[in-house]
Design an enzyme around this catalytic site. Structure first.
Site, PDB file in Angstrom:
ATOM      1  N   ASN A  76      -1.954 -10.485  20.212  1.00  0.00           N
ATOM      2  CA  ASN A  76      -3.183 -10.948  19.569  1.00  0.00           C
ATOM      3  C   ASN A  76      -3.932 -12.017  20.359  1.00  0.00           C
ATOM      4  O   ASN A  76      -4.924 -12.558  19.877  1.00  0.00           O
ATOM      5  CB  ASN A  76      -2.867 -11.474  18.167  1.00  0.00           C
ATOM      6  CG  ASN A  76      -2.143 -10.455  17.336  1.00  0.00           C
ATOM      7  OD1 ASN A  76      -0.959 -10.607  17.073  1.00  0.00           O
ATOM      8  ND2 ASN A  76      -2.818  -9.383  16.970  1.00  0.00           N
ATOM      9  N   ILE A  83      -8.729 -14.823  21.265  1.00  0.00           N
ATOM     10  CA  ILE A  83      -7.797 -14.796  20.144  1.00  0.00           C
ATOM     11  C   ILE A  83      -8.307 -13.847  19.064  1.00  0.00           C
ATOM     12  O   ILE A  83      -9.476 -13.894  18.686  1.00  0.00           O
ATOM     13  CB  ILE A  83      -7.640 -16.209  19.537  1.00  0.00           C
ATOM     14  CG1 ILE A  83      -7.093 -17.165  20.591  1.00  0.00           C
ATOM     15  CG2 ILE A  83      -6.757 -16.184  18.296  1.00  0.00           C
ATOM     16  CD1 ILE A  83      -7.124 -18.613  20.182  1.00  0.00           C
ATOM     17  N   CYS A  84      -7.412 -13.010  18.566  1.00  0.00           N
ATOM     18  CA  CYS A  84      -7.721 -12.131  17.439  1.00  0.00           C
ATOM     19  C   CYS A  84      -7.077 -12.730  16.194  1.00  0.00           C
ATOM     20  O   CYS A  84      -5.862 -12.654  16.008  1.00  0.00           O
ATOM     21  CB  CYS A  84      -7.184 -10.722  17.696  1.00  0.00           C
ATOM     22  SG  CYS A  84      -7.519  -9.594  16.331  1.00  0.00           S
ATOM     23  N   LEU A  85      -7.893 -13.380  15.393  1.00  0.00           N
ATOM     24  CA  LEU A  85      -7.444 -13.987  14.141  1.00  0.00           C
ATOM     25  C   LEU A  85      -8.607 -13.862  13.169  1.00  0.00           C
ATOM     26  O   LEU A  85      -9.677 -14.433  13.393  1.00  0.00           O
ATOM     27  CB  LEU A  85      -7.065 -15.457  14.368  1.00  0.00           C
ATOM     28  CG  LEU A  85      -6.524 -16.227  13.174  1.00  0.00           C
ATOM     29  CD1 LEU A  85      -5.227 -15.608  12.654  1.00  0.00           C
ATOM     30  CD2 LEU A  85      -6.295 -17.685  13.549  1.00  0.00           C
TER      31      LEU A  85
END
Length: 153
Positions: A76, A83-85
């Site tokens: 992620n 960032i993948c959030l």
């Protein structure tokens, strides 16, 4: 865990000084760099990961921009720090994106969760890392440990 809150308090007076003289109020932002020490559990145990957080003037109507400054092997987080959030997205399909009621503390908890319960191999940003995990979990662990030794001490 993370001293972001105290750093923000110290840097609050610098907010205006970070902007260029020609920048409008809507483009000024605070930039904070701090360390997140991962707990002694999971793939990333013992690593120290540095994040940069830009808090725009429109906060908290818009989310802060967060980037990881420490190179890592993570499904992620890309090696370049993206960032993948979902809570960092202004609009999220799953409804867990940014909302004005969210705080920087939520961001810190979300980042911490990327190393434990939100570690997501099913919807990765770094597809290569996720596929590596699916192919060979032990080799994935070994590569993560190598990255921690090289970049996150």
């Amino acid at each position: 865990m993370l001293t972001l809150a105290s750093k923000l308090k110290r840097d609050d007076g610098l907010k205006g000084s970070r902007a260029s003289a020609t920048a409008s109020d809507s483009t000024r932002r605070v930039s904070v760099r701090d360390r997140l020490l991962v707990k002694d559990e999971g793939y990333y145990q013992g690593g120290k990961f540095q994040f940069e957080t830009e808090v725009p003037d429109a906060y908290n109507m818009v989310p802060p921009k967060v980037r990881c400054l420490t190179r890592m092997w993570h499904p992620n987080i890309t090696e370049t720090g993206e960032i993948c959030l979902s809570l960092l997205r202004e609009h999220s399909i799953d409804g867990t994106g940014w909302a004005p009621t969210r705080t920087l503390k939520d961001v810190v908890w979300g980042l911490n969760s990327l190393f434990t319960d939100l570690l997501n191999f099913d919807d990765p940003l770094n597809l290569e890392a996720a596929e590596h995990h699916l192919r060979d979990k032990e080799d994935f662990r070994s590569k993560v440990e190598d990255y921690i030794k090289r970049y996150a001490r």
